[in-house]
Write a protein that holds these residues in place. Structure first.
Motif, mmCIF file in Angstrom:
data_model
loop_
_atom_site.group_PDB
_atom_site.id
_atom_site.type_symbol
_atom_site.label_atom_id
_atom_site.label_comp_id
_atom_site.label_asym_id
_atom_site.label_seq_id
_atom_site.Cartn_x
_atom_site.Cartn_y
_atom_site.Cartn_z
ATOM 1 N N TYR A 68 0.804 -1.316 0.074
ATOM 2 C CA TYR A 68 -0.121 0.008 0.141
ATOM 3 C C TYR A 68 0.899 1.290 -0.301
ATOM 4 C CZ TYR A 68 -3.564 -3.317 1.107
ATOM 5 O OH TYR A 68 -4.428 -4.537 1.099
ATOM 6 N N ILE A 69 2.135 1.053 0.341
ATOM 7 C CA ILE A 69 2.989 2.390 0.170
ATOM 8 C C ILE A 69 3.403 2.485 -1.210
ATOM 9 C CG2 ILE A 69 5.106 3.176 0.924
ATOM 10 C CD1 ILE A 69 5.014 1.570 3.522
ATOM 11 N N ILE A 70 3.184 3.336 -2.160
ATOM 12 C CA ILE A 70 3.261 3.633 -3.405
ATOM 13 C C ILE A 70 4.454 4.502 -3.533
ATOM 14 C CG2 ILE A 70 2.337 4.764 -5.586
ATOM 15 C CD1 ILE A 70 -0.336 4.346 -4.509
ATOM 16 N N PRO A 71 5.578 3.695 -4.256
ATOM 17 C CA PRO A 71 6.870 4.606 -4.370
ATOM 18 C C PRO A 71 6.821 5.634 -5.520
ATOM 19 C CG PRO A 71 6.882 2.536 -5.578
ATOM 20 C CD PRO A 71 5.721 2.438 -4.889
ATOM 21 N N SER A 72 7.480 6.515 -5.567
ATOM 22 C CA SER A 72 7.363 7.797 -6.418
ATOM 23 C C SER A 72 7.865 7.562 -7.878
ATOM 24 C CB SER A 72 8.573 8.757 -5.865
ATOM 25 O OG SER A 72 8.387 9.906 -6.916
ATOM 26 N N SER A 73 7.143 7.905 -8.860
ATOM 27 C CA SER A 73 7.285 7.517 -10.220
ATOM 28 C C SER A 73 7.879 8.693 -10.910
ATOM 29 C CB SER A 73 6.128 7.160 -10.941
ATOM 30 O OG SER A 73 5.073 7.976 -10.810
ATOM 31 N N GLN A 74 8.247 9.828 -10.080
ATOM 32 C CA GLN A 74 8.647 11.081 -10.739
ATOM 33 C C GLN A 74 10.031 11.705 -9.768
ATOM 34 O OE1 GLN A 74 6.318 14.223 -12.330
ATOM 35 N NE2 GLN A 74 7.091 15.602 -11.006
ATOM 36 N N CYS A 75 11.198 12.108 -10.565
ATOM 37 C CA CYS A 75 12.300 12.670 -9.805
ATOM 38 C C CYS A 75 12.903 13.579 -10.609
ATOM 39 C CB CYS A 75 13.226 11.428 -9.224
ATOM 40 S SG CYS A 75 14.108 10.487 -10.361
ATOM 41 N N ASP A 76 14.099 14.371 -10.094
ATOM 42 C CA ASP A 76 14.498 15.497 -10.924
ATOM 43 C C ASP A 76 15.950 14.784 -11.003
ATOM 44 O OD1 ASP A 76 12.339 17.236 -10.548
ATOM 45 O OD2 ASP A 76 13.126 17.775 -8.777
ATOM 46 N N ILE A 77 16.438 15.151 -12.304
ATOM 47 C CA ILE A 77 17.948 14.583 -12.465
ATOM 48 C C ILE A 77 18.802 15.609 -12.088
ATOM 49 C CG2 ILE A 77 19.619 14.522 -14.446
ATOM 50 C CD1 ILE A 77 17.092 13.385 -15.920
ATOM 51 N N ASP A 78 19.717 15.126 -11.085
ATOM 52 C CA ASP A 78 20.739 16.050 -10.278
ATOM 53 C C ASP A 78 21.751 16.372 -11.076
ATOM 54 O OD1 ASP A 78 22.471 14.053 -10.315
ATOM 55 O OD2 ASP A 78 22.116 13.388 -8.241
ATOM 56 N N GLY A 79 22.626 17.244 -10.550
ATOM 57 C CA GLY A 79 23.826 17.782 -10.838
ATOM 58 C C GLY A 79 24.826 16.841 -11.428
ATOM 59 N N MET A 80 24.712 15.741 -11.182
ATOM 60 C CA MET A 80 25.478 14.438 -11.487
ATOM 61 C C MET A 80 24.984 13.732 -12.897
ATOM 62 S SD MET A 80 28.186 14.808 -9.684
ATOM 63 C CE MET A 80 28.820 13.187 -10.090
ATOM 64 N N ARG A 81 23.728 14.446 -13.199
ATOM 65 C CA ARG A 81 23.148 13.984 -14.506
ATOM 66 C C ARG A 81 22.134 12.708 -14.238
ATOM 67 N NH1 ARG A 81 27.577 16.309 -16.262
ATOM 68 N NH2 ARG A 81 28.538 14.610 -16.859
ATOM 69 N N VAL A 82 22.036 12.152 -13.145
ATOM 70 C CA VAL A 82 21.429 10.768 -12.765
ATOM 71 C C VAL A 82 20.217 11.092 -11.934
ATOM 72 C CG1 VAL A 82 22.862 10.607 -10.844
ATOM 73 C CG2 VAL A 82 21.923 8.496 -12.147
ATOM 74 N N CYS A 83 19.299 10.107 -11.878
ATOM 75 C CA CYS A 83 18.080 10.146 -11.266
ATOM 76 C C CYS A 83 17.821 8.414 -10.979
ATOM 77 C CB CYS A 83 17.060 10.956 -11.821
ATOM 78 S SG CYS A 83 15.456 10.963 -10.951
ATOM 79 N N ARG A 84 17.377 8.109 -9.761
ATOM 80 C CA ARG A 84 17.016 6.722 -9.397
ATOM 81 C C ARG A 84 15.614 6.726 -8.854
ATOM 82 N NH1 ARG A 84 22.481 7.127 -8.545
ATOM 83 N NH2 ARG A 84 23.875 5.834 -9.684
ATOM 84 N N LEU A 85 14.835 5.792 -9.360
ATOM 85 C CA LEU A 85 13.451 5.535 -8.837
ATOM 86 C C LEU A 85 13.598 3.997 -8.187
ATOM 87 C CD1 LEU A 85 11.442 7.316 -11.367
ATOM 88 C CD2 LEU A 85 11.636 8.050 -9.024
#
Length: 154
Positions: free
Chosen positions: A33-50
């Motif tokens: 029932y805990i829904i993980p995020s499906s959106q994030c901002d690409i950081d200064g290292m040019r990477v984003c993980r979900l």
């Protein structure tokens, strides 16, 4: 009526300890029932993980993000899914959908990695906000969308 402050202090401490334990439990417990995020901002290292069902889905630009340049990126998906569709769209100005082209795919521990390319066009807006949309498909043909936000400055 005189209140016994030491009794209330003990109750308060017990409640604080129990709520802290419960908070740690909720933080580390992966419940359906805990829904993980499906959106994030690409950081200064040019990477984003979900996180998707305790598995990591990530996007990494392998060079600085610039307009009117061919950009290389690496999209990694968990072993339980495959890449379905991927595109980039403008957030603060409509520019249509720009295709992300997969050049090669290889297996990696826990999933697949897609070496990809894209091209960002320039427009009259000097500071653009973009969204990379990554859609995955599981073995039951269910499609899930993930959104990776980033910016360019002209």
């Amino acid at each position: 009526m005189i209140l016994n402050l030491s009794f209330f202090s003990k109750i308060l401490i017990i409640l604080l300890v129990l709520s802290s334990i419960f908070g740690v439990f909720l933080y580390f417990h992966n419940d359906k029932y805990i829904i993980p995020s499906s959106q994030c901002d690409i950081d200064g290292m040019r990477v984003c993980r979900l996180i998707n069902d305790q598995k990591i889905l990530s996007v990494q630009f392998t060079q600085p993000i610039e307009l009117e340049e061919e950009l290389n990126l690496l999209i990694k998906v968990p072993e339980s899914v495959v890449l379905h569709q991927t595109w980039v769209q403008g957030i603060n100005m409509y520019m249509g959908k720009s295709a992300v082209m997969v050049e090669s795919t290889y297996s990696e521990a826990g999933g697949l990695a897609y070496q990809s390319k894209l091209f960002l066009g320039a427009c009259s807006e000097p500071d653009m906000k973009w969204q990379l949309v990554v859609q995955t498909k599981d073995s039951e043909q269910n499609i899930q969308s993930y959104f990776f936000n980033f910016e360019t400055h002209y």
